[in-house]
Design a protein around this motif. Structure first.
Motif, PDB file in Angstrom:
ATOM      1  N   GLN A  43      -9.001  -2.843  -6.389  1.00  0.00           N
ATOM      2  CA  GLN A  43      -7.925  -2.968  -5.399  1.00  0.00           C
ATOM      3  C   GLN A  43      -6.800  -1.980  -5.698  1.00  0.00           C
ATOM      4  O   GLN A  43      -6.347  -1.238  -4.817  1.00  0.00           O
ATOM      5  CB  GLN A  43      -7.372  -4.408  -5.413  1.00  0.00           C
ATOM      6  CG  GLN A  43      -6.272  -4.677  -4.413  1.00  0.00           C
ATOM      7  CD  GLN A  43      -6.776  -4.728  -2.979  1.00  0.00           C
ATOM      8  OE1 GLN A  43      -7.832  -5.280  -2.715  1.00  0.00           O
ATOM      9  NE2 GLN A  43      -6.039  -4.140  -2.062  1.00  0.00           N
ATOM     10  N   ARG A  44      -6.379  -1.960  -6.960  1.00  0.00           N
ATOM     11  CA  ARG A  44      -5.223  -1.145  -7.349  1.00  0.00           C
ATOM     12  C   ARG A  44      -5.554   0.348  -7.346  1.00  0.00           C
ATOM     13  O   ARG A  44      -4.747   1.170  -6.903  1.00  0.00           O
ATOM     14  CB  ARG A  44      -4.766  -1.580  -8.744  1.00  0.00           C
ATOM     15  CG  ARG A  44      -3.526  -0.883  -9.260  1.00  0.00           C
ATOM     16  CD  ARG A  44      -3.157  -1.362 -10.670  1.00  0.00           C
ATOM     17  NE  ARG A  44      -4.134  -0.923 -11.652  1.00  0.00           N
ATOM     18  CZ  ARG A  44      -4.838  -1.733 -12.450  1.00  0.00           C
ATOM     19  NH1 ARG A  44      -4.690  -3.047 -12.386  1.00  0.00           N
ATOM     20  NH2 ARG A  44      -5.710  -1.249 -13.307  1.00  0.00           N
ATOM     21  N   GLU A  45      -6.734   0.706  -7.827  1.00  0.00           N
ATOM     22  CA  GLU A  45      -7.047   2.120  -8.037  1.00  0.00           C
ATOM     23  C   GLU A  45      -7.642   2.800  -6.806  1.00  0.00           C
ATOM     24  O   GLU A  45      -7.519   4.013  -6.663  1.00  0.00           O
ATOM     25  CB  GLU A  45      -8.031   2.277  -9.214  1.00  0.00           C
ATOM     26  CG  GLU A  45      -7.539   1.684 -10.523  1.00  0.00           C
ATOM     27  CD  GLU A  45      -6.294   2.382 -11.074  1.00  0.00           C
ATOM     28  OE1 GLU A  45      -6.036   3.530 -10.678  1.00  0.00           O
ATOM     29  OE2 GLU A  45      -5.597   1.755 -11.890  1.00  0.00           O
ATOM     30  N   VAL A  46      -8.321   2.016  -5.937  1.00  0.00           N
ATOM     31  CA  VAL A  46      -8.982   2.621  -4.770  1.00  0.00           C
ATOM     32  C   VAL A  46      -8.449   2.031  -3.462  1.00  0.00           C
ATOM     33  O   VAL A  46      -7.904   2.763  -2.630  1.00  0.00           O
ATOM     34  CB  VAL A  46     -10.519   2.443  -4.848  1.00  0.00           C
ATOM     35  CG1 VAL A  46     -11.174   2.905  -3.540  1.00  0.00           C
ATOM     36  CG2 VAL A  46     -11.093   3.224  -6.027  1.00  0.00           C
ATOM     37  N   ILE A  47      -8.606   0.732  -3.286  1.00  0.00           N
ATOM     38  CA  ILE A  47      -8.361   0.142  -1.964  1.00  0.00           C
ATOM     39  C   ILE A  47      -6.915   0.354  -1.522  1.00  0.00           C
ATOM     40  O   ILE A  47      -6.660   0.743  -0.371  1.00  0.00           O
ATOM     41  CB  ILE A  47      -8.714  -1.361  -1.959  1.00  0.00           C
ATOM     42  CG1 ILE A  47     -10.161  -1.580  -2.429  1.00  0.00           C
ATOM     43  CG2 ILE A  47      -8.466  -1.964  -0.573  1.00  0.00           C
ATOM     44  CD1 ILE A  47     -11.220  -0.959  -1.587  1.00  0.00           C
ATOM     45  N   ASP A  48      -5.967   0.130  -2.424  1.00  0.00           N
ATOM     46  CA  ASP A  48      -4.555   0.296  -2.045  1.00  0.00           C
ATOM     47  C   ASP A  48      -4.254   1.730  -1.613  1.00  0.00           C
ATOM     48  O   ASP A  48      -3.283   1.967  -0.882  1.00  0.00           O
ATOM     49  CB  ASP A  48      -3.629  -0.091  -3.202  1.00  0.00           C
ATOM     50  CG  ASP A  48      -3.567  -1.594  -3.433  1.00  0.00           C
ATOM     51  OD1 ASP A  48      -4.070  -2.363  -2.579  1.00  0.00           O
ATOM     52  OD2 ASP A  48      -3.026  -2.013  -4.478  1.00  0.00           O
ATOM     53  N   HIS A  49      -5.061   2.692  -2.053  1.00  0.00           N
ATOM     54  CA  HIS A  49      -4.825   4.095  -1.708  1.00  0.00           C
ATOM     55  C   HIS A  49      -5.480   4.501  -0.386  1.00  0.00           C
ATOM     56  O   HIS A  49      -5.037   5.457   0.250  1.00  0.00           O
ATOM     57  CB  HIS A  49      -5.340   5.014  -2.820  1.00  0.00           C
ATOM     58  CG  HIS A  49      -4.625   4.821  -4.116  1.00  0.00           C
ATOM     59  ND1 HIS A  49      -3.524   5.569  -4.481  1.00  0.00           N
ATOM     60  CD2 HIS A  49      -4.833   3.939  -5.124  1.00  0.00           C
ATOM     61  CE1 HIS A  49      -3.098   5.159  -5.670  1.00  0.00           C
ATOM     62  NE2 HIS A  49      -3.877   4.170  -6.076  1.00  0.00           N
ATOM     63  N   VAL A  50      -6.553   3.823  -0.004  1.00  0.00           N
ATOM     64  CA  VAL A  50      -7.308   4.263   1.183  1.00  0.00           C
ATOM     65  C   VAL A  50      -7.197   3.322   2.376  1.00  0.00           C
ATOM     66  O   VAL A  50      -7.394   3.752   3.522  1.00  0.00           O
ATOM     67  CB  VAL A  50      -8.810   4.478   0.864  1.00  0.00           C
ATOM     68  CG1 VAL A  50      -8.997   5.630  -0.111  1.00  0.00           C
ATOM     69  CG2 VAL A  50      -9.471   3.207   0.332  1.00  0.00           C
ATOM     70  N   ASP A  51      -6.891   2.042   2.138  1.00  0.00           N
ATOM     71  CA  ASP A  51      -6.949   1.078   3.236  1.00  0.00           C
ATOM     72  C   ASP A  51      -5.881   1.370   4.287  1.00  0.00           C
ATOM     73  O   ASP A  51      -4.700   1.520   3.961  1.00  0.00           O
ATOM     74  CB  ASP A  51      -6.770  -0.340   2.679  1.00  0.00           C
ATOM     75  CG  ASP A  51      -7.091  -1.402   3.715  1.00  0.00           C
ATOM     76  OD1 ASP A  51      -7.981  -1.170   4.557  1.00  0.00           O
ATOM     77  OD2 ASP A  51      -6.444  -2.469   3.685  1.00  0.00           O
ATOM     78  N   HIS A  52      -6.328   1.483   5.545  1.00  0.00           N
ATOM     79  CA  HIS A  52      -5.451   1.804   6.680  1.00  0.00           C
ATOM     80  C   HIS A  52      -4.775   3.160   6.518  1.00  0.00           C
ATOM     81  O   HIS A  52      -3.671   3.384   7.014  1.00  0.00           O
ATOM     82  CB  HIS A  52      -4.417   0.690   6.928  1.00  0.00           C
ATOM     83  CG  HIS A  52      -5.037  -0.565   7.473  1.00  0.00           C
ATOM     84  ND1 HIS A  52      -5.825  -1.396   6.728  1.00  0.00           N
ATOM     85  CD2 HIS A  52      -5.002  -1.109   8.715  1.00  0.00           C
ATOM     86  CE1 HIS A  52      -6.237  -2.405   7.481  1.00  0.00           C
ATOM     87  NE2 HIS A  52      -5.762  -2.252   8.692  1.00  0.00           N
ATOM     88  N   ARG A  53      -5.467   4.075   5.821  1.00  0.00           N
ATOM     89  CA  ARG A  53      -4.946   5.431   5.636  1.00  0.00           C
ATOM     90  C   ARG A  53      -5.874   6.440   6.299  1.00  0.00           C
ATOM     91  O   ARG A  53      -7.012   6.139   6.642  1.00  0.00           O
ATOM     92  CB  ARG A  53      -4.853   5.773   4.134  1.00  0.00           C
ATOM     93  CG  ARG A  53      -3.935   4.887   3.332  1.00  0.00           C
ATOM     94  CD  ARG A  53      -2.497   5.006   3.799  1.00  0.00           C
ATOM     95  NE  ARG A  53      -1.648   4.055   3.096  1.00  0.00           N
ATOM     96  CZ  ARG A  53      -0.887   4.376   2.054  1.00  0.00           C
ATOM     97  NH1 ARG A  53      -0.848   5.619   1.612  1.00  0.00           N
ATOM     98  NH2 ARG A  53      -0.139   3.458   1.474  1.00  0.00           N
ATOM     99  N   ASN A  54      -5.351   7.655   6.397  1.00  0.00           N
ATOM    100  CA  ASN A  54      -6.126   8.799   6.847  1.00  0.00           C
ATOM    101  C   ASN A  54      -6.608   9.539   5.599  1.00  0.00           C
ATOM    102  O   ASN A  54      -5.796  10.050   4.828  1.00  0.00           O
ATOM    103  CB  ASN A  54      -5.241   9.697   7.715  1.00  0.00           C
ATOM    104  CG  ASN A  54      -5.987  10.907   8.231  1.00  0.00           C
ATOM    105  OD1 ASN A  54      -6.692  11.586   7.492  1.00  0.00           O
ATOM    106  ND2 ASN A  54      -5.832  11.178   9.516  1.00  0.00           N
TER     107      ASN A  54
END
Ligand code: NI
Length: 137
Positions: free
Chosen positions: A73-84
């Motif tokens: 969650q911290r290292e990947v998802i928080d960076h990509v979720d709902h992002r371009n």
């Protein structure tokens, strides 16, 4: 000692455009078709993160899946979720955001962070019918 692989499934939604800036617009259109749409498109991605290791005697776990979830969650998802992914994701900078390249980029982020378990496999689902897998080789 038995080595077991355990997997946590994670989800994110993200926009991208499959585009190689080194090629002409016509060549990009020919290679990537709809995926080259200049106004972006999105996917509901699923990322299956598998780690392997011996079963720890004290807990009976290879790795606490709650702890694995928190790392992903911290290292990947928080960076990509709902992002371009072409514009907003540091670890995707200058990378054509195909599923193949995304899964390798996720590996590079996660591999050093799951110790003492060993990252064994990532499977990235871009659609219910298309997925890519990577085991670090
Ligand atoms: Ni796409």
């Amino acid at each position: 000692m038995a080595e077991v692989t355990v997997t946590r499934r994670m989800h994110f939604n993200a926009a991208h455009r499959v585009h190689n800036p080194a090629l002409s617009d016509a060549e990009n259109e020919r290679l990537f078709g709809k995926c080259n749409n200049p106004n972006w498109h999105g996917h509901n991605y699923m990322l299956d993160v598998s780690v392997a290791g011996p079963i720890e005697e004290r807990t009976g776990y290879v790795m606490d899946l709650g702890a694995l979830k928190a790392i992903v969650q911290r290292e990947v998802i928080d960076h990509v979720d709902h992002r371009n992914m072409n514009l907003e994701v540091g670890f995707m900078r200058d990378i054509i955001p195909t599923a193949e390249n995304i899964v390798v980029a996720c590996w590079r982020v996660l591999e050093p962070r799951v110790a003492p378990a060993r990252l064994a496999r990532l499977v990235l689902w871009e659609t219910p019918n298309n997925y890519v897998e990577y085991d670090g080789r």
